[in-house]
Design a protein around this motif. Structure first.
Motif, short mmCIF file in Angstrom:
data_model
loop_
_atom_site.label_atom_id
_atom_site.label_comp_id
_atom_site.label_asym_id
_atom_site.label_seq_id
_atom_site.Cartn_x
_atom_site.Cartn_y
_atom_site.Cartn_z
N ILE A 1 54.02 45.06 38.45
CA ILE A 1 52.96 44.78 39.41
C ILE A 1 53.35 45.30 40.79
N LEU B 1 51.61 45.65 44.72
CA LEU B 1 50.46 45.20 45.51
C LEU B 1 50.88 44.96 46.95
N ILE C 1 49.56 43.13 50.39
CA ILE C 1 48.58 42.21 50.96
C ILE C 1 48.79 42.20 52.47
N VAL D 1 43.11 37.59 49.56
CA VAL D 1 43.04 38.41 48.34
C VAL D 1 42.84 37.49 47.14
N LEU E 1 43.20 37.04 43.09
CA LEU E 1 43.73 37.54 41.82
C LEU E 1 42.76 37.08 40.75
N LYS F 1 48.17 35.40 36.20
CA LYS F 1 47.86 35.07 37.60
C LYS F 1 48.81 34.01 38.16
N ARG G 1 39.57 41.33 49.40
CA ARG G 1 39.84 42.29 48.34
C ARG G 1 40.10 41.54 47.05
N VAL H 1 41.87 41.72 43.22
CA VAL H 1 42.83 42.38 42.33
C VAL H 1 42.49 41.93 40.92
N LEU I 1 43.25 41.59 37.16
CA LEU I 1 44.41 41.61 36.27
C LEU I 1 43.95 41.48 34.82
N ILE J 1 47.64 45.33 36.57
CA ILE J 1 46.52 45.46 37.49
C ILE J 1 45.58 46.54 36.97
N GLN K 1 42.49 47.10 38.62
CA GLN K 1 41.88 47.70 39.81
C GLN K 1 42.11 46.80 41.02
N ILE K 2 42.24 47.45 42.18
CA ILE K 2 42.31 46.73 43.46
C ILE K 2 41.20 47.30 44.33
#
Ligand SMILES: Nc1ncnc2c1ncn2[C@@H]1O[C@H](COP(=O)(O)OP(=O)(O)O)[C@@H](O)[C@H]1O
Ligand SMILES: [Mg+2]
Length: 362
Positions: A21, A23, A25, A31, A33, A41, A206, A208, A210, A215, A217-218
């Motif tokens: 992972i 990412l 932030i 954000v 998840l 998560k 945003r 994320v 999972l 992931i 897509q973000i």
């Protein structure tokens, strides 16, 4: 405070719960998840908090490696799904708890604690509940108190694990708006875990997405909803109709039906096309070979929209179409009627990651 999640992997025995992972932030960001149950998560959240150690990878807070940082020194506030309030303490004492257990040097005076707790109670708009016990509160009130308690220690990072998961739909909706406003006021870097797509899209800066420890897509809520990167994201973020067919001479072929698909690959012998319920038109008359014959089997009004369920005449399953009540009234449709379906928009995904193409079929 910004959070950097770098190459995090975590296995439980043979099972890979998190697979590499990565990412970023930003400071002050909220954000979400988002992913189905079991996708990792909570594990990721616990690793950020320092409650769980990753097999590989690092978490940086404001650029600083937290690997050897104690949970206590991470300045993280937590809110869980299941009310973690102390049952034998009043609301006031629950919120004061984190301040009272500080070492003497940093512990505020009683007067300061009182002022602080009342400030927090005002912030969550529940000052009048200070002397109650948790059992005397509604579920929504308990979660707001749990949040006040998490905020009492002035966390630099706020971690929320399905905080509204146990509440009924109406209360959840109110609380997620309330949380959004609170975040706009406080700007504490926050990670919000949920399996509810609507909640993620409504609350977060945003999202994320999972799936199975990875992931998918973000992106901003609009990006992930309007430009899903993978079929998984597309299906997870909303209702969807699938049409199996092929691509030939730049057209989508679904049985005998031929739909223009501008910018599509020239040819694919087997393809799945995706369209959301509101992206399909219902026509009374066939439009050459550009519409799919179907029969209306159910009609349901849901507030301002109407859902029409149809069965394809070629026996290839059920299609759901959604339209506004006004559109529905002007079409004058009835159960049992034979009509034609025309996707206004179809998506085809590449075999691997990435939205390869979207074409307008209308
Ligand atoms: N302590 C643990 N021991 C063994 N398996 C675990 C442990 N914690 C989580 N898992 C497994 O890891 C996967 C991810 O769990 P979790 O992070 O709780 O998922 P989520 O919060 O997305 O529902 C699940 O399959 C879960 O059963
Ligand atoms: Mg979980």
């Amino acid at each position: 405070m910004s959070i950097t999640i770098r190459n995090i992997q975590k296995s439980f025995g043979q099972f890979k719960a998190l697979k590499n992972i990565n990412l970023e932030i930003g400071a002050g960001e909220l954000v979400a998840l988002l992913g189905p149950s079991g996708c990792g998560k909570t594990t990721l959240l616990r690793i950020i908090a320092g409650l769980e150690t990753p097999d590989t990878g690092v978490i940086l807070f404001h650029g600083e490696n937290t690997t050897h940082m104690h949970v206590r020194d991470r300045h993280v506030g937590f809110v869980f799904q299941h009310y973690a309030l102390f049952r034998h303490m009043t609301v006031f004492e629950n919120i004061a708890f984190g301040l009272r257990v500080r070492p003497k040097e940093t512990r505020p005076s009683d007067a300061e604690i009182r002022r602080k707790v009342h400030d927090l109670l005002n912030l969550v708009q529940l000052d009048w509940l200070a002397d109650r016990y948790p059992a005397q509160l509604s579920g929504g009130q308990r979660q707001r108190i749990a949040l006040a308690r998490a905020l009492a220690v002035e966390p630099k990072v706020l971690l929320l694990d399905e905080p509204f998961g146990a509440l009924d739909a109406k209360v959840r909706k109110e609380l997620r708006r309330w949380l959004r406003r609170l975040h706009d006021e406080l700007h504490i870097t926050s990670v919000f875990v949920t399996h509810d797509q609507e909640e993620a899209l409504e609350v977060a800066d945003r999202v994320v997405v999972l799936n199975e420890g990875q992931i998918e897509q973000i992106g901003t809520p609009d990006e992930v909803y309007d430009h899903p990167a993978t079929p998984f994201v597309y299906q997870f973020l909303g209702d969807v109709n699938l049409f199996h067919g092929r691509v030939h001479e730049g057209q989508a072929r679904i049985g005998d039906v031929q739909l223009e698909l501008p910018g599509s690959p020239e040819r694919r012998d087997s393809a799945v096309f995706y369209a959301r319920p509101h992206e399909i038109d219902i026509l009374r008359e066939p439009d050459g070979q550009a519409a799919i014959a179907a029969q209306i089997i159910d009609i349901r009004a849901l507030g301002a929209t109407v859902r029409v369920e149809l069965e394809r005449q070629d026996d290839h399953g059920i299609v759901e179409v959604e339209m506004s009540r006004d559109q529905f009234n002007s079409k004058d449709l009835d159960r049992g009627e034979s009509v034609y379906l025309q996707p206004k928009r179809l998506r085809v995904f590449a075999e691997r990651n990435g939205e390869e193409n979207l074409g307008s079929a209308a």
